[in-house]
Design a protein around this motif. Structure first.
Motif, PDB file in Angstrom:
ATOM      1  N   ARG A 111     -39.741  18.702 -51.632  1.00 23.76           N
ATOM      2  CA  ARG A 111     -40.018  19.435 -50.397  1.00 23.76           C
ATOM      3  C   ARG A 111     -38.864  19.296 -49.410  1.00 23.76           C
ATOM      4  NH1 ARG A 111     -45.363  21.017 -49.436  1.00 23.76           N
ATOM      5  NH2 ARG A 111     -46.485  21.120 -51.426  1.00 23.76           N
ATOM      6  N   THR A 112     -38.850  20.131 -48.406  1.00 17.17           N
ATOM      7  CA  THR A 112     -37.837  20.099 -47.360  1.00 17.17           C
ATOM      8  C   THR A 112     -38.165  19.015 -46.329  1.00 17.17           C
ATOM      9  OG1 THR A 112     -39.046  21.817 -46.176  1.00 17.17           O
ATOM     10  CG2 THR A 112     -37.280  22.521 -47.661  1.00 17.17           C
ATOM     11  N   LEU A 113     -37.241  18.797 -45.394  1.00 13.82           N
ATOM     12  CA  LEU A 113     -37.440  17.757 -44.377  1.00 13.82           C
ATOM     13  C   LEU A 113     -38.577  18.092 -43.413  1.00 13.82           C
ATOM     14  CD1 LEU A 113     -33.722  16.922 -43.452  1.00 13.82           C
ATOM     15  CD2 LEU A 113     -35.192  15.772 -45.117  1.00 13.82           C
ATOM     16  N   ASP A 114     -38.852  19.382 -43.193  1.00 14.91           N
ATOM     17  CA  ASP A 114     -39.876  19.785 -42.237  1.00 14.91           C
ATOM     18  C   ASP A 114     -41.167  20.247 -42.910  1.00 14.91           C
ATOM     19  OD1 ASP A 114     -38.841  22.024 -43.392  1.00 14.91           O
ATOM     20  OD2 ASP A 114     -38.467  23.112 -41.516  1.00 14.91           O
ATOM     21  N   ALA A 115     -41.363  19.890 -44.170  1.00 15.90           N
ATOM     22  CA  ALA A 115     -42.563  20.320 -44.889  1.00 15.90           C
ATOM     23  C   ALA A 115     -43.805  19.698 -44.263  1.00 15.90           C
ATOM     24  CB  ALA A 115     -42.462  19.949 -46.362  1.00 15.90           C
ATOM     25  N   GLN A 116     -44.924  20.390 -44.408  1.00 16.33           N
ATOM     26  CA  GLN A 116     -46.211  19.907 -43.919  1.00 16.33           C
ATOM     27  C   GLN A 116     -47.210  19.834 -45.073  1.00 16.33           C
ATOM     28  OE1 GLN A 116     -46.810  18.811 -40.844  1.00 16.33           O
ATOM     29  NE2 GLN A 116     -44.694  19.267 -40.251  1.00 16.33           N
ATOM     30  N   PRO A 117     -48.027  18.781 -45.075  1.00 20.30           N
ATOM     31  CA  PRO A 117     -48.039  17.646 -44.149  1.00 20.30           C
ATOM     32  C   PRO A 117     -46.813  16.750 -44.348  1.00 20.30           C
ATOM     33  CG  PRO A 117     -49.555  17.238 -45.949  1.00 20.30           C
ATOM     34  CD  PRO A 117     -49.048  18.641 -46.132  1.00 20.30           C
ATOM     35  N   ALA A 118     -46.539  15.908 -43.358  1.00 16.62           N
ATOM     36  CA  ALA A 118     -45.329  15.099 -43.350  1.00 16.62           C
ATOM     37  C   ALA A 118     -45.264  14.130 -44.531  1.00 16.62           C
ATOM     38  CB  ALA A 118     -45.227  14.329 -42.034  1.00 16.62           C
ATOM     39  N   LYS A 119     -46.422  13.733 -45.059  1.00 10.92           N
ATOM     40  CA  LYS A 119     -46.423  12.750 -46.144  1.00 10.92           C
ATOM     41  C   LYS A 119     -45.838  13.308 -47.443  1.00 10.92           C
ATOM     42  CE  LYS A 119     -51.174  13.770 -47.626  1.00 10.92           C
ATOM     43  NZ  LYS A 119     -52.523  13.186 -47.845  1.00 10.92           N
ATOM     44  N   VAL A 120     -45.739  14.622 -47.580  1.00  5.55           N
ATOM     45  CA  VAL A 120     -45.143  15.207 -48.783  1.00  5.55           C
ATOM     46  C   VAL A 120     -43.727  15.687 -48.528  1.00  5.55           C
ATOM     47  CG1 VAL A 120     -47.402  15.890 -49.651  1.00  5.55           C
ATOM     48  CG2 VAL A 120     -46.025  17.533 -48.352  1.00  5.55           C
ATOM     49  N   ALA A 121     -43.274  15.619 -47.258  1.00  2.00           N
ATOM     50  CA  ALA A 121     -41.926  16.077 -46.927  1.00  2.00           C
ATOM     51  C   ALA A 121     -40.889  15.058 -47.387  1.00  2.00           C
ATOM     52  CB  ALA A 121     -41.805  16.297 -45.416  1.00  2.00           C
ATOM     53  N   THR A 122     -39.672  15.517 -47.622  1.00  4.12           N
ATOM     54  CA  THR A 122     -38.560  14.618 -47.894  1.00  4.12           C
ATOM     55  C   THR A 122     -38.158  13.944 -46.578  1.00  4.12           C
ATOM     56  OG1 THR A 122     -37.782  15.988 -49.722  1.00  4.12           O
ATOM     57  CG2 THR A 122     -36.193  14.478 -48.724  1.00  4.12           C
ATOM     58  N   GLN A 123     -38.023  12.622 -46.618  1.00  2.00           N
ATOM     59  CA  GLN A 123     -37.721  11.863 -45.404  1.00  2.00           C
ATOM     60  C   GLN A 123     -36.495  10.990 -45.629  1.00  2.00           C
ATOM     61  OE1 GLN A 123     -41.141   9.719 -43.945  1.00  2.00           O
ATOM     62  NE2 GLN A 123     -42.548  11.394 -44.416  1.00  2.00           N
ATOM     63  N   LEU A 124     -35.642  10.923 -44.612  1.00  2.00           N
ATOM     64  CA  LEU A 124     -34.427  10.112 -44.639  1.00  2.00           C
ATOM     65  C   LEU A 124     -34.393   9.287 -43.358  1.00  2.00           C
ATOM     66  CD1 LEU A 124     -31.925  12.914 -45.721  1.00  2.00           C
ATOM     67  CD2 LEU A 124     -33.120  11.320 -47.224  1.00  2.00           C
ATOM     68  N   LYS A 125     -34.451   7.967 -43.475  1.00  2.00           N
ATOM     69  CA  LYS A 125     -34.461   7.100 -42.301  1.00  2.00           C
ATOM     70  C   LYS A 125     -33.334   6.075 -42.413  1.00  2.00           C
ATOM     71  CE  LYS A 125     -39.459   7.523 -41.527  1.00  2.00           C
ATOM     72  NZ  LYS A 125     -40.752   6.794 -41.392  1.00  2.00           N
ATOM     73  N   LEU A 126     -32.353   6.187 -41.514  1.00  2.00           N
ATOM     74  CA  LEU A 126     -31.219   5.273 -41.518  1.00  2.00           C
ATOM     75  C   LEU A 126     -31.563   3.971 -40.804  1.00  2.00           C
ATOM     76  CD1 LEU A 126     -28.061   7.459 -40.786  1.00  2.00           C
ATOM     77  CD2 LEU A 126     -28.624   6.248 -42.899  1.00  2.00           C
ATOM     78  N   GLU A 127     -31.024   2.877 -41.321  1.00  2.00           N
ATOM     79  CA  GLU A 127     -31.088   1.579 -40.659  1.00  2.00           C
ATOM     80  C   GLU A 127     -29.649   1.099 -40.487  1.00  2.00           C
ATOM     81  OE1 GLU A 127     -33.631  -1.125 -42.710  1.00  2.00           O
ATOM     82  OE2 GLU A 127     -35.336   0.261 -42.761  1.00  2.00           O
ATOM     83  N   LEU A 128     -29.163   1.129 -39.240  1.00  2.00           N
ATOM     84  CA  LEU A 128     -27.758   0.857 -38.953  1.00  2.00           C
ATOM     85  C   LEU A 128     -27.603  -0.470 -38.222  1.00  2.00           C
ATOM     86  CD1 LEU A 128     -26.771   4.418 -37.701  1.00  2.00           C
ATOM     87  CD2 LEU A 128     -26.537   3.496 -40.019  1.00  2.00           C
ATOM     88  N   VAL A 171     -16.717  -2.783 -31.941  1.00  4.23           N
ATOM     89  CA  VAL A 171     -17.170  -3.387 -33.203  1.00  4.23           C
ATOM     90  C   VAL A 171     -16.008  -4.157 -33.820  1.00  4.23           C
ATOM     91  CG1 VAL A 171     -17.972  -2.912 -35.547  1.00  4.23           C
ATOM     92  CG2 VAL A 171     -18.956  -1.672 -33.617  1.00  4.23           C
ATOM     93  N   LYS A 172     -16.261  -5.401 -34.196  1.00  2.00           N
ATOM     94  CA  LYS A 172     -15.210  -6.248 -34.762  1.00  2.00           C
ATOM     95  C   LYS A 172     -14.920  -5.869 -36.215  1.00  2.00           C
ATOM     96  CE  LYS A 172     -16.310 -10.225 -31.817  1.00  2.00           C
ATOM     97  NZ  LYS A 172     -16.706 -11.651 -31.787  1.00  2.00           N
ATOM     98  N   PRO A 173     -13.688  -6.060 -36.643  1.00  2.00           N
ATOM     99  CA  PRO A 173     -13.352  -5.767 -38.043  1.00  2.00           C
ATOM    100  C   PRO A 173     -14.192  -6.614 -38.994  1.00  2.00           C
ATOM    101  CG  PRO A 173     -11.367  -6.056 -36.730  1.00  2.00           C
ATOM    102  CD  PRO A 173     -12.513  -6.474 -35.853  1.00  2.00           C
ATOM    103  N   GLY A 174     -14.547  -6.023 -40.124  1.00  2.00           N
ATOM    104  CA  GLY A 174     -15.342  -6.728 -41.117  1.00  2.00           C
ATOM    105  C   GLY A 174     -16.176  -5.754 -41.932  1.00  2.00           C
ATOM    106  N   GLU A 175     -17.032  -6.308 -42.786  1.00  4.32           N
ATOM    107  CA  GLU A 175     -17.908  -5.502 -43.634  1.00  4.32           C
ATOM    108  C   GLU A 175     -19.300  -5.428 -43.014  1.00  4.32           C
ATOM    109  OE1 GLU A 175     -17.973  -6.985 -47.594  1.00  4.32           O
ATOM    110  OE2 GLU A 175     -15.972  -6.218 -48.092  1.00  4.32           O
ATOM    111  N   TYR A 176     -19.873  -4.211 -43.030  1.00  3.92           N
ATOM    112  CA  TYR A 176     -21.191  -3.975 -42.450  1.00  3.92           C
ATOM    113  C   TYR A 176     -22.053  -3.216 -43.463  1.00  3.92           C
ATOM    114  CZ  TYR A 176     -19.035  -5.307 -38.011  1.00  3.92           C
ATOM    115  OH  TYR A 176     -18.386  -5.988 -37.011  1.00  3.92           O
ATOM    116  N   THR A 177     -23.323  -3.596 -43.544  1.00  2.00           N
ATOM    117  CA  THR A 177     -24.248  -2.974 -44.490  1.00  2.00           C
ATOM    118  C   THR A 177     -25.116  -1.946 -43.783  1.00  2.00           C
ATOM    119  OG1 THR A 177     -24.323  -4.955 -45.875  1.00  2.00           O
ATOM    120  CG2 THR A 177     -26.115  -3.373 -46.138  1.00  2.00           C
ATOM    121  N   LEU A 178     -25.159  -0.747 -44.349  1.00  2.00           N
ATOM    122  CA  LEU A 178     -26.000   0.336 -43.857  1.00  2.00           C
ATOM    123  C   LEU A 178     -27.084   0.610 -44.896  1.00  2.00           C
ATOM    124  CD1 LEU A 178     -23.054   0.707 -42.612  1.00  2.00           C
ATOM    125  CD2 LEU A 178     -23.736   3.077 -42.210  1.00  2.00           C
ATOM    126  N   SER A 179     -28.289   0.925 -44.432  1.00  2.00           N
ATOM    127  CA  SER A 179     -29.406   1.196 -45.336  1.00  2.00           C
ATOM    128  C   SER A 179     -30.026   2.546 -45.005  1.00  2.00           C
ATOM    129  CB  SER A 179     -30.482   0.103 -45.234  1.00  2.00           C
ATOM    130  OG  SER A 179     -29.942  -1.170 -45.536  1.00  2.00           O
TER     131      SER A 179
END
Length: 213
Positions: A111-128, A171-179
Motif C-alpha cells: 500500500r501507499t503511505l497515505d492508505a486507509q486504514p493506517a494499519k495497512v499503509a506503508t510506514q517509514l519512521k526515522l530514529e535519528l 556535530v562532532k566528527p565520528g560515526e553515528y547510527t541511524l535507524s
C-alpha cells in the motif's frame, strides 16, 4: 658298470645345469620388471608428500566493510527492504540523502503511505541521533494500481523512498547510527498477508564542519 653310471650322471648334470641357470635368469628378470613397475610410496611425513589444501576466503576489503556500515538489507519472500546512505563521509553542517528501497516480488504489491486504514499503509519512521534532523517529507515514487477489483493505489516491483537528513554544524566528527522502522502489508490479487514491521540500521561518518574549510 661303474663307468656307465659315471657317464650317465655327467650327462644328466650337463643337461640339467643350463636349464636351471636359464630358469633362474628368467625369474630374476621377471622379478626385476615387476619391482620396477611398482611406484615407490612417498612417506606421509616426507617433505614431498602433498597435504590437502584448505580453501581460504580473502579478507573483506575496506570498501566492503564501509558498504556494510552504510547499507542494511532485510530479505523477505514477498518483499525485501534496503536502507542506505552515501558511503562518503558527511561534513557537519551539510545534508545527505537517505533511501529506503522496497523490492517487491512479481504479482505482489504494498500500500501507499497515505492508505486507509493506517494499519495497512506503508510506514517509514526515522530514529535519528542528536544533531540530525529530517528535512521535509518523504519523497515517494509514483504509485500504480492494484490488481484487485477496487484498483486502489499501490507500489509494485521496485519502490524507492528518499529523505533528506540535515547534520547540525556543531556535530562532532565520528560515526553515528541511524535507524528506520518500516511497516508494510504485502498483497496479491486475492489475499493480503499480515502487516510486517522491520527495523533497519545504518552508520554515517561525520567529518569536520564546513565552516572550518
Amino acid at each position: 658298470m661303474s663307468n656307465l653310471t659315471t657317464n650317465t650322471e655327467s650327462v644328466f648334470r650337463t643337461c640339467l645345469l643350463p636349464s636351471v641357470l636359464w630358469s633362474a635368469c628368467i625369474l630374476i628378470t621377471v622379478s626385476g620388471c615387476e619391482k620396477s613397475e611398482l611406484p615407490e610410496a612417498t612417506p606421509e611425513k616426507s617433505p614431498d608428500a602433498k597435504l590437502p589444501q584448505e580453501e581460504t576466503s580473502p579478507p573483506p576489503s575496506d570498501q566492503q566493510t564501509q558498504q556494510a556500515k552504510n547499507l542494511d538489507r532485510s530479505e523477505g519472500e514477498q518483499v525485501t527492504v534496503i536502507l542506505e546512505v552515501p558511503d562518503q563521509p558527511v561534513k557537519a553542517g551539510a545534508s545527505f540523502p537517505l533511501t529506503v528501497k522496497f523490492e517487491i516480488a512479481p504479482l505482489w504489491e504494498i500500500r501507499t503511505l497515505d492508505a486507509q486504514p493506517a494499519k495497512v499503509a506503508t510506514q517509514l519512521k526515522l530514529e535519528l541521533p542528536d544533531g540530525f534532523q529530517a528535512a521535509g517529507d518523504w519523497q515517494a515514487p509514483p504509485s500504480g494500481r492494484s490488481l484487485s477489483l477496487d484498483n486502489h493505489p499501490v507500489y509494485a516491483g521496485e519502490a524507492e523512498f528518499r529523505q533528506t537528513v540535515q547534520v547540525d554544524a556543531d556535530v562532532k566528527p565520528g560515526e553515528y547510527t541511524l535507524s528506520c522502522q518500516v511497516q508494510y502489508q504485502a498483497c496479491d490479487e486475492q489475499r493480503c498477508l499480515s502487516p510486517v514491521q522491520k527495523k533497519l540500521h545504518v552508520t554515517v561518518l561525520v567529518g569536520e564542519s564546513q565552516t572550518n574549510d
